[in-house]
Design an enzyme around this catalytic site. Structure first.
Site, PDB file in Angstrom:
ATOM      1  N   TYR A  33       0.828  -1.199   0.000  1.00  0.00           N
ATOM      2  CA  TYR A  33       0.000   0.000   0.000  1.00  0.00           C
ATOM      3  C   TYR A  33       0.860   1.245   0.000  1.00  0.00           C
ATOM      4  O   TYR A  33       2.076   1.190   0.235  1.00  0.00           O
ATOM      5  CB  TYR A  33      -0.951  -0.001   1.205  1.00  0.00           C
ATOM      6  N   LYS A 147       6.469  -2.242   1.914  1.00  0.00           N
ATOM      7  CA  LYS A 147       5.325  -1.602   2.582  1.00  0.00           C
ATOM      8  C   LYS A 147       4.084  -2.491   2.436  1.00  0.00           C
ATOM      9  O   LYS A 147       3.166  -2.206   1.663  1.00  0.00           O
ATOM     10  CB  LYS A 147       5.085  -0.205   1.988  1.00  0.00           C
ATOM     11  N   GLU A 179      11.971   2.393  14.281  1.00  0.00           N
ATOM     12  CA  GLU A 179      11.134   3.487  13.765  1.00  0.00           C
ATOM     13  C   GLU A 179       9.854   3.547  14.573  1.00  0.00           C
ATOM     14  O   GLU A 179       9.646   2.752  15.488  1.00  0.00           O
ATOM     15  CB  GLU A 179      10.844   3.278  12.270  1.00  0.00           C
ATOM     16  N   LEU A 204      11.081   1.025   7.165  1.00  0.00           N
ATOM     17  CA  LEU A 204      10.501   1.494   5.912  1.00  0.00           C
ATOM     18  C   LEU A 204      11.294   2.699   5.413  1.00  0.00           C
ATOM     19  O   LEU A 204      11.681   3.556   6.213  1.00  0.00           O
ATOM     20  CB  LEU A 204       9.035   1.900   6.118  1.00  0.00           C
TER      21      LEU A 204
HETATM   22  N1  PDD Z   1       2.975   4.964   7.288  1.00  0.00           N
HETATM   23  N2  PDD Z   1       7.643   3.756   8.903  1.00  0.00           N
HETATM   24  C1  PDD Z   1       6.503   3.030   8.913  1.00  0.00           C
HETATM   25  C2  PDD Z   1       6.493   1.732   9.631  1.00  0.00           C
HETATM   26  C3  PDD Z   1       5.359   3.518   8.257  1.00  0.00           C
HETATM   27  O1  PDD Z   1       4.229   2.792   8.253  1.00  0.00           O
HETATM   28  C4  PDD Z   1       5.401   4.777   7.598  1.00  0.00           C
HETATM   29  C5  PDD Z   1       4.235   5.352   6.864  1.00  0.00           C
HETATM   30  C6  PDD Z   1       6.614   5.495   7.627  1.00  0.00           C
HETATM   31  C7  PDD Z   1       6.769   6.839   6.965  1.00  0.00           C
HETATM   32  O2  PDD Z   1       6.776   6.712   5.567  1.00  0.00           O
HETATM   33  P1  PDD Z   1       6.270   7.893   4.622  1.00  0.00           P
HETATM   34  O3  PDD Z   1       7.061   9.098   4.985  1.00  0.00           O
HETATM   35  O4  PDD Z   1       6.577   7.404   3.266  1.00  0.00           O
HETATM   36  O5  PDD Z   1       4.791   8.093   4.892  1.00  0.00           O
HETATM   37  C8  PDD Z   1       7.708   4.945   8.280  1.00  0.00           C
HETATM   38  C9  PDD Z   1       1.788   5.423   6.602  1.00  0.00           C
HETATM   39  C10 PDD Z   1       1.599   6.892   6.653  1.00  0.00           C
HETATM   40  C11 PDD Z   1       0.594   4.644   7.112  1.00  0.00           C
HETATM   41  O6  PDD Z   1       0.753   3.451   7.309  1.00  0.00           O
HETATM   42  O7  PDD Z   1      -0.497   5.209   7.263  1.00  0.00           O
END
Ligand code: PDD
Length: 284
Positions: A33, A147, A179, A204
């Site tokens: 996703y 992801k 993270e 991620l």
């Molecule tokens: N989550 N680390 C994890 C485990 C994440 O699920 C996310 C993003 C990030 C940040 O990635 P980005 O900057 O590309 O959004 C880091 C999204 C927002 C979610 O699951 O809703």
């Protein structure tokens, strides 16, 4: 009010959207996703999100369900049909429906669903006031760079953090922060150096993280990409998180200990402003 959502080529009212019970996203979390944020009806950093989508699909050998041009067209149409000014477009690609079997099916048709979520992103109380973090053991699998929708460990960490009176969790492995439950973790040390974990299979590769690192370079802020311990974070001048759904949120406490003076710090505040400005300039 009912949203219009997108399911495998069709725009439908959310209550009429269906997928098969044999969908492998449902049975095996065999799906990936992306979440792209929206401000003023425009998508932020979206090309990078689509690039990461292809990387995730490639790692799992799931064929792309559509061209990027069509995906972008649908994202924009959803924003328009739902009159979304601020929030996010969620998009999920699944390997498709097939008889339940652990092996990848030979002829499954990949599926794609998308929906919008209205949310206040710019004027968020968490950005203004900062958030409390609770640390939790990182119990996830070893390919966190993909992801996938297999998010139960993150969901458990987040809930445990909420139960502990915090707003989010930082996950910890071998004493080092990996993270946040759905965001990347940063600290700023006493010398003003930003420290965030290096890329690898254990986190991620955040799109917002990458944009923030570019901004730190442009601002001549010193940066170290390396793992940091919880003890180091507790001694930090500042801490913050980044993601598409938060941009930058300051962290004001970890496990009940104040970070710095216990107030949102200037580095996080400045990076948040810069991020929103530069991302909006390139928004589509
Ligand atoms: N989550 N680390 C994890 C485990 C994440 O699920 C996310 C993003 C990030 C940040 O990635 P980005 O900057 O590309 O959004 C880091 C999204 C927002 C979610 O699951 O809703």
């Amino acid at each position: 009010m009912s949203r219009t959502v997108y399911v495998n080529g069709e725009f439908v009212a959310e209550e009429n959207a269906t997928i098969s019970i044999f969908d492998r996203g449902f049975l095996f979390a065999d799906a990936v996703y992306e979440v792209s944020s929206v401000i003023d009806g425009k998508l932020l950093d979206n090309a990078r999100h689509l690039a990461r989508l292809h990387r995730s699909l490639g790692e799992l050998k799931i064929p792309a369900p559509d061209t990027d041009e069509n995906i972008l067209r649908v994202q924009k149409e959803l924003i328009q049909r739902n009159s979304l000014t601020e929030g996010a477009v969620y998009l999920q690609v699944t390997r498709g429906a097939a008889e339940r079997d652990f092996a990848f099916p030979k002829n499954a048709q990949p599926g794609i669903v998308m929906f919008t979520q209205a949310k206040q992103l710019r004027d968020s109380p968490q950005a203004k006031n900062g958030i409390a973090i609770a640390t939790m053991p990182d119990i996830r699998w070893k390919r966190r760079d993909i992801k996938t929708v297999g998010l139960l460990a993150q969901s458990m960490a987040k809930q445990a953090a909420l139960d502990a009176g915090a707003v989010d969790a930082w996950m910890v492995e071998d004493g080092f922060v990996t993270e946040g439950s759905s965001n990347n973790a940063f600290i700023v040390d006493k010398n003003g150096t930003i420290i965030t974990r290096q890329l690898g299979n254990d986190i991620l590769h955040g799109i917002t993280r990458a944009s923030i690192l570019k901004l730190t370079e442009a601002e001549n802020i010193k940066l170290e990409e390396r793992a940091f311990t919880v003890a180091e974070a507790l001694q930090a001048q500042e801490a913050f998180i980044t993601s598409a759904s938060t941009f930058v949120w300051p962290v004001i406490s970890i496990d009940g200990h104040s970070i710095g003076d216990g107030k949102p710090g200037p580095v996080a505040g400045r990076l948040r402003e810069l991020y929103i400005d530069t991302a909006l300039q390139a928004a589509e």
